[in-house]
Scaffold this motif. Structure first.
Motif, PDB file in Angstrom:
ATOM      1  N   ASN A  11      -2.837  -3.194  -3.654  1.00  0.00           N
ATOM      2  CA  ASN A  11      -3.221  -3.796  -5.118  1.00  0.00           C
ATOM      3  C   ASN A  11      -2.841  -2.292  -5.773  1.00  0.00           C
ATOM      4  O   ASN A  11      -3.001  -2.315  -7.125  1.00  0.00           O
ATOM      5  CB  ASN A  11      -4.463  -4.037  -5.221  1.00  0.00           C
ATOM      6  CG  ASN A  11      -5.547  -3.228  -4.096  1.00  0.00           C
ATOM      7  OD1 ASN A  11      -5.466  -3.270  -3.058  1.00  0.00           O
ATOM      8  ND2 ASN A  11      -6.403  -2.535  -4.660  1.00  0.00           N
ATOM      9  N   ASN A  83      -0.118  -0.936   5.700  1.00  0.00           N
ATOM     10  CA  ASN A  83      -0.324   0.067   4.752  1.00  0.00           C
ATOM     11  C   ASN A  83      -1.916   0.377   4.504  1.00  0.00           C
ATOM     12  O   ASN A  83      -2.102   1.519   4.299  1.00  0.00           O
ATOM     13  CB  ASN A  83       0.092  -0.422   3.543  1.00  0.00           C
ATOM     14  CG  ASN A  83       0.132   0.813   2.491  1.00  0.00           C
ATOM     15  OD1 ASN A  83       0.449   1.792   2.627  1.00  0.00           O
ATOM     16  ND2 ASN A  83      -0.735   0.326   1.505  1.00  0.00           N
ATOM     17  N   TYR A 152     -10.288  10.258  10.057  1.00  0.00           N
ATOM     18  CA  TYR A 152      -9.028   9.753   9.627  1.00  0.00           C
ATOM     19  C   TYR A 152      -8.079   9.936  10.464  1.00  0.00           C
ATOM     20  O   TYR A 152      -7.171   9.219  10.897  1.00  0.00           O
ATOM     21  CB  TYR A 152      -9.043  10.094   8.252  1.00  0.00           C
ATOM     22  CG  TYR A 152      -7.532  10.055   7.854  1.00  0.00           C
ATOM     23  CD1 TYR A 152      -7.279   8.547   7.078  1.00  0.00           C
ATOM     24  CD2 TYR A 152      -6.502  10.807   7.543  1.00  0.00           C
ATOM     25  CE1 TYR A 152      -6.003   8.268   6.599  1.00  0.00           C
ATOM     26  CE2 TYR A 152      -5.209  10.538   6.967  1.00  0.00           C
ATOM     27  CZ  TYR A 152      -5.125   9.290   6.473  1.00  0.00           C
ATOM     28  OH  TYR A 152      -3.905   8.904   5.654  1.00  0.00           O
ATOM     29  N   VAL A 185       0.850  12.138  -0.985  1.00  0.00           N
ATOM     30  CA  VAL A 185       1.503  11.283  -2.086  1.00  0.00           C
ATOM     31  C   VAL A 185       0.373  11.399  -3.242  1.00  0.00           C
ATOM     32  O   VAL A 185      -0.896  11.089  -2.781  1.00  0.00           O
ATOM     33  CB  VAL A 185       1.590  10.017  -1.661  1.00  0.00           C
ATOM     34  CG1 VAL A 185       2.212   9.077  -3.041  1.00  0.00           C
ATOM     35  CG2 VAL A 185       2.922  10.189  -0.697  1.00  0.00           C
ATOM     36  N   THR A 187      -1.899   9.622  -5.158  1.00  0.00           N
ATOM     37  CA  THR A 187      -2.721   8.085  -5.194  1.00  0.00           C
ATOM     38  C   THR A 187      -4.137   8.457  -5.183  1.00  0.00           C
ATOM     39  O   THR A 187      -4.520   9.642  -5.193  1.00  0.00           O
ATOM     40  CB  THR A 187      -2.444   7.317  -4.006  1.00  0.00           C
ATOM     41  OG1 THR A 187      -2.824   8.100  -2.867  1.00  0.00           O
ATOM     42  CG2 THR A 187      -0.869   7.074  -3.661  1.00  0.00           C
TER      43      THR A 187
HETATM   44  N1  LIG Z   1      -1.739   9.441  -0.230  1.00  0.00           N
HETATM   45  C1  LIG Z   1      -1.177  10.098   0.741  1.00  0.00           C
HETATM   46  O1  LIG Z   1      -1.132  11.599   0.411  1.00  0.00           O
HETATM   47  C2  LIG Z   1      -0.993   9.998   2.242  1.00  0.00           C
HETATM   48  C3  LIG Z   1      -0.611  10.807   3.027  1.00  0.00           C
HETATM   49  C4  LIG Z   1      -0.395  10.151   4.734  1.00  0.00           C
HETATM   50  C5  LIG Z   1      -0.593   9.080   4.824  1.00  0.00           C
HETATM   51  N2  LIG Z   1      -1.055   7.907   3.744  1.00  0.00           N
HETATM   52  C6  LIG Z   1      -1.255   6.758   4.128  1.00  0.00           C
HETATM   53  O2  LIG Z   1      -0.561   5.914   2.957  1.00  0.00           O
HETATM   54  C7  LIG Z   1      -1.179   4.346   3.063  1.00  0.00           C
HETATM   55  C8  LIG Z   1      -1.572   4.180   1.651  1.00  0.00           C
HETATM   56  O3  LIG Z   1      -2.455   5.177   1.187  1.00  0.00           O
HETATM   57  P1  LIG Z   1      -2.488   5.325  -0.415  1.00  0.00           P
HETATM   58  O4  LIG Z   1      -2.315   6.715  -0.615  1.00  0.00           O
HETATM   59  O5  LIG Z   1      -1.868   4.475  -1.202  1.00  0.00           O
HETATM   60  O6  LIG Z   1      -4.007   5.075  -0.500  1.00  0.00           O
HETATM   61  P2  LIG Z   1      -5.051   4.304  -1.672  1.00  0.00           P
HETATM   62  O7  LIG Z   1      -4.472   4.449  -3.103  1.00  0.00           O
HETATM   63  O8  LIG Z   1      -6.286   4.809  -1.437  1.00  0.00           O
HETATM   64  O9  LIG Z   1      -4.818   2.689  -1.323  1.00  0.00           O
HETATM   65  C9  LIG Z   1      -5.299   2.495   0.000  1.00  0.00           C
HETATM   66  C10 LIG Z   1      -5.143   0.741  -0.090  1.00  0.00           C
HETATM   67  O10 LIG Z   1      -5.732   0.248   1.157  1.00  0.00           O
HETATM   68  C11 LIG Z   1      -6.688  -0.825   0.802  1.00  0.00           C
HETATM   69  N3  LIG Z   1      -7.640  -0.988   1.533  1.00  0.00           N
HETATM   70  C12 LIG Z   1      -8.454  -0.169   1.998  1.00  0.00           C
HETATM   71  N4  LIG Z   1      -9.144  -1.019   3.091  1.00  0.00           N
HETATM   72  C13 LIG Z   1      -8.903  -1.962   3.326  1.00  0.00           C
HETATM   73  C14 LIG Z   1      -9.116  -3.210   3.914  1.00  0.00           C
HETATM   74  N5  LIG Z   1     -10.495  -3.144   4.889  1.00  0.00           N
HETATM   75  N6  LIG Z   1      -8.479  -4.370   3.820  1.00  0.00           N
HETATM   76  C15 LIG Z   1      -7.489  -4.388   3.015  1.00  0.00           C
HETATM   77  N7  LIG Z   1      -6.791  -3.291   2.258  1.00  0.00           N
HETATM   78  C16 LIG Z   1      -7.832  -2.182   2.371  1.00  0.00           C
HETATM   79  C17 LIG Z   1      -7.344  -0.278  -0.377  1.00  0.00           C
HETATM   80  O11 LIG Z   1      -7.741  -1.382  -1.276  1.00  0.00           O
HETATM   81  P3  LIG Z   1      -9.129  -1.184  -2.282  1.00  0.00           P
HETATM   82  O12 LIG Z   1      -8.557  -0.803  -3.470  1.00  0.00           O
HETATM   83  O13 LIG Z   1      -9.824  -2.543  -2.179  1.00  0.00           O
HETATM   84  O14 LIG Z   1      -9.876  -0.158  -1.829  1.00  0.00           O
HETATM   85  C18 LIG Z   1      -5.964   0.101  -1.269  1.00  0.00           C
HETATM   86  O15 LIG Z   1      -5.135  -0.793  -1.724  1.00  0.00           O
HETATM   87  C19 LIG Z   1      -2.415   4.449   3.691  1.00  0.00           C
HETATM   88  O16 LIG Z   1      -2.309   4.072   5.256  1.00  0.00           O
HETATM   89  C20 LIG Z   1      -2.668   5.915   4.079  1.00  0.00           C
HETATM   90  O17 LIG Z   1      -3.287   6.608   5.296  1.00  0.00           O
HETATM   91  C21 LIG Z   1      -1.202   8.450   2.469  1.00  0.00           C
END
Ligand SMILES: NC(=O)c1ccc[n+]([C@@H]2O[C@H](COP(=O)([O-])OP(=O)(O)OC[C@H]3O[C@@H](n4cnc5c(N)ncnc54)[C@H](OP(=O)(O)O)[C@@H]3O)[C@@H](O)[C@H]2O)c1
Length: 229
Positions: A11, A83, A152, A185, A187
């Motif tokens: 989302n 994801n 984490y 990233v 976000t």
């Molecule tokens: N951003 C970074 O710098 C970074 C770096 C390394 C790895 N990552 C990885 O990249 C992926 C995406 O991260 P992002 O930065 O896009 O994070 P984000 O913007 O916080 O988005 C996380 C997503 O996961 C959903 N989520 C959390 N708990 C959930 C559950 N129980 N069931 C279904 N959905 C759930 C959230 O939904 P809600 O909106 O309902 O909370 C949101 O849609 C993750 O696996 C993260 O660990 C990110």
């Protein structure tokens, strides 16, 4: 027949961008997330090839319900992108890490992806070229020492273990399973200081979904290249 993918936690953030990029390549995508209104709004913004489904990866009944919904729409799935994740312990120390926090992090970041793969394997097996992508993090990389966000980071190290297990178990079935580090990233999770855009963060994931060799499996991938675990 368009290619079909399902993305969890789509989302917003990197997940939403993965769906946007796949839809732009004429894929049909199941955009999933735990809030009904948010998945509906996100899917509506991307057009008719994107189908919203409510899916909380910590709930077996929610996973089963999503599987039934997808199964009514298609007899196969080409790509599953695990994801969804939470990260809220970047101020934590491993010296006093509460077990509850580790449990919570594992439930979403490690066990959720494992249950998703188990549940959706029948549809992935029915694809000519099923693929599984687990969105991990360099924070979970064992080849680098680190103290940042212990719950984490440990949950992502364990997610890489999930990747390794399924990649080995599925070798004979031609279903690659890989982990991806998207980099840092911008976000809600990464914050506004991160150097990468969501487009850059989603790039390797979309490449693995669409272009990477089917033979590439059991790897930890960043910027389209294998990196050490
Ligand atoms: N951003 C970074 O710098 C970074 C770096 C390394 C790895 N990552 C990885 O990249 C992926 C995406 O991260 P992002 O930065 O896009 O994070 P984000 O913007 O916080 O988005 C996380 C997503 O996961 C959903 N989520 C959390 N708990 C959930 C559950 N129980 N069931 C279904 N959905 C759930 C959230 O939904 P809600 O909106 O309902 O909370 C949101 O849609 C993750 O696996 C993260 O660990 C990110």
């Amino acid at each position: 027949m368009p290619n079909l993918a399902l993305v969890t936690g789509a989302n917003k953030g990197i997940g939403l961008e993965i769906v946007r990029q796949l839809a732009a390549k004429d894929w049909r995508v199941f955009l999933t997330g735990r809030s009904r209104s948010q998945v509906m709004d996100a899917a509506a913004s991307l057009g008719p090839s994107v189908t919203p489904i409510v899916l909380d990866v910590t709930s077996i009944s929610s996973i089963e319900s999503a599987f039934r919904t997808v199964s009514q729409e298609t007899d196969h799935l080409d790509v599953l992108v695990n994801n969804a994740a939470i990260a809220d312990d970047d101020d934590g120390s491993v010296f006093d890490l509460p077990a509850e926090r580790l449990h919570r992090m594992f439930e979403t970041n490690t066990i959720g992806p494992l249950l998703m793969i188990q549940a959706f394997l029948p549809l992935l097996r029915s694809s000519q070229s099923g693929r599984i992508i687990n969105v991990s993090s360099g924070a979970g990389q064992l080849s680098e020492l680190g103290t940042w966000a212990p719950a984490y980071s440990i949950s992502k190290t364990a997610l890489n273990g999930v990747t390794n297990q399924f990649a080995s178990a599925l070798t004979g079935e031609n279903i690659p399973v890989n982990s991806v580090c998207p980099g840092w990233v911008r976000t809600d999770m990464g914050g506004s200081d991160a150097p990468r855009s969501v487009e850059q963060g989603a790039d390797t994931i979309v490449w693995l979904a669409t272009e990477a060799p089917q033979s590439m499996t059991g790897q930890f991938v960043k910027d389209r290249k294998a990196i050490p675990w």
